[in-house]
Scaffold this active site. Sequence first.
Site, PDB file in Angstrom:
ATOM      1  N   MET A  99      -1.122  -2.169  -0.959  1.00 11.23           N
ATOM      2  CA  MET A  99       0.051  -1.845  -0.158  1.00 11.23           C
ATOM      3  C   MET A  99      -0.390  -1.516   1.260  1.00 11.23           C
ATOM      4  O   MET A  99      -1.111  -0.542   1.483  1.00 11.23           O
ATOM      5  CB  MET A  99       0.779  -0.639  -0.769  1.00 11.23           C
ATOM      6  CG  MET A  99       1.150  -0.822  -2.230  1.00 11.23           C
ATOM      7  SD  MET A  99       1.461   0.762  -3.065  1.00 11.23           S
ATOM      8  CE  MET A  99       2.882   1.342  -2.148  1.00 11.23           C
ATOM      9  N   ILE A 156      -3.310   4.831  -6.444  1.00 15.53           N
ATOM     10  CA  ILE A 156      -4.592   5.169  -5.843  1.00 15.53           C
ATOM     11  C   ILE A 156      -4.411   5.439  -4.354  1.00 15.53           C
ATOM     12  O   ILE A 156      -3.861   4.607  -3.626  1.00 15.53           O
ATOM     13  CB  ILE A 156      -5.610   4.031  -6.045  1.00 15.53           C
ATOM     14  CG1 ILE A 156      -5.784   3.734  -7.538  1.00 15.53           C
ATOM     15  CG2 ILE A 156      -6.955   4.398  -5.416  1.00 15.53           C
ATOM     16  CD1 ILE A 156      -6.520   2.454  -7.807  1.00 15.53           C
ATOM     17  N   GLY A 186       0.209   3.628   2.841  1.00 13.21           N
ATOM     18  CA  GLY A 186      -0.653   2.537   2.414  1.00 13.21           C
ATOM     19  C   GLY A 186      -1.628   2.908   1.324  1.00 13.21           C
ATOM     20  O   GLY A 186      -2.225   3.960   1.343  1.00 13.21           O
ATOM     21  N   SER A 187      -1.803   2.030   0.352  1.00 11.89           N
ATOM     22  CA  SER A 187      -2.788   2.249  -0.689  1.00 11.89           C
ATOM     23  C   SER A 187      -2.741   1.116  -1.687  1.00 11.89           C
ATOM     24  O   SER A 187      -2.541  -0.030  -1.319  1.00 11.89           O
ATOM     25  CB  SER A 187      -2.595   3.595  -1.367  1.00 11.89           C
ATOM     26  OG  SER A 187      -3.759   3.910  -2.100  1.00 11.89           O
ATOM     27  N   ARG A 188      -2.858   1.473  -2.975  1.00 11.50           N
ATOM     28  CA  ARG A 188      -2.972   0.435  -3.994  1.00 11.50           C
ATOM     29  C   ARG A 188      -2.472   0.952  -5.328  1.00 11.50           C
ATOM     30  O   ARG A 188      -2.537   2.147  -5.626  1.00 11.50           O
ATOM     31  CB  ARG A 188      -4.439   0.006  -4.042  1.00 11.50           C
ATOM     32  CG  ARG A 188      -4.969  -0.517  -5.312  1.00 11.50           C
ATOM     33  CD  ARG A 188      -6.416  -0.931  -5.097  1.00 11.50           C
ATOM     34  NE  ARG A 188      -7.086  -1.142  -6.360  1.00 11.50           N
ATOM     35  CZ  ARG A 188      -8.339  -1.566  -6.474  1.00 11.50           C
ATOM     36  NH1 ARG A 188      -9.044  -1.795  -5.397  1.00 11.50           N
ATOM     37  NH2 ARG A 188      -8.876  -1.742  -7.650  1.00 11.50           N
TER      38      ARG A 188
END
Length: 218
Positions: A99, A156, A186-188
Site C-alpha cells: 500500500m 504490517i 502506507g504499508s503492506r
Amino acid sequence: MTIHREGTATILLVLVALAVINGIIYYFTSAYPAVTWGLLFISLVFWLFIISFFRVPSRVFKADENLVIAPADGKVVVIEETFEAEYFKDKRLQISIFMSPANVHVNRNPIAGEIKLSQYHAGKYLVAWHPKSSTENERHTVVIANKNNEILVRQIAGALARRIVNYMKAGMKVEQNSEMGFIKFGSRVDIYLPVGTKVNVKLNEIVRNGQTVIATLS
C-alpha cells in the site's frame, strides 16, 4: 466518498499546524505576495493530500464464501509458498499487497467467519517490501475461520506507517468486506492461504479492497 474516523484528529491537527505556519509565513513574506501565495498553495495541496489519505470511497463489494477478496488497495508484490511460523506453523501460500501513501488505507476482512486470533506485535519499521518485514516489523495478525478454511491476514507497518489500527477480537463473527482495521501512511498486508489455493491475481497487479478476487478457496 467519506472520511474515515481514524483521520478526524489528524486532519484537524494538520489544519491547525498549517494555519500557524502560514500565519508566520505571512508575517515575514507579506511584502512578497508571490512567495506568500505560493507557500499557501503548497500548504493547501498538502492538506488535501492528508484528507485524501483517509478517504473511504463508495464501492459495490463482491461477496462469495468461496472467494478471498482483497483486504487492501495496492499492488501485489509477493505470491509464493512460505513457512508461516506464528499460527499455522506449516507451509502456506502467501500473497502480499503493498500500500503506497496514495492508496486507500482501510483494510477489510477477505472472508466471512469467526476470528480465531487477533494479536498485535511490536517491532521494527523496515521498508514494507523488505523480506523480513513480515516477521520483524510492527504488525497485527488476524486469523479468520469459516466452515471449510482458515486464513491469516497480517497488517504490517513500514518505514512511514507508524500506527496500525485493528478492530478484531478473538471470538468475533465478521462479514466479508467488513472493516478489519486501518494502517496510517502506507504499508503492506499479507494473506496466508492453504497451499494449492487457486490464485486469481498476478505479480504487480493493482487490486482494490472489497472488489478484487485474489484467490478461490477449495
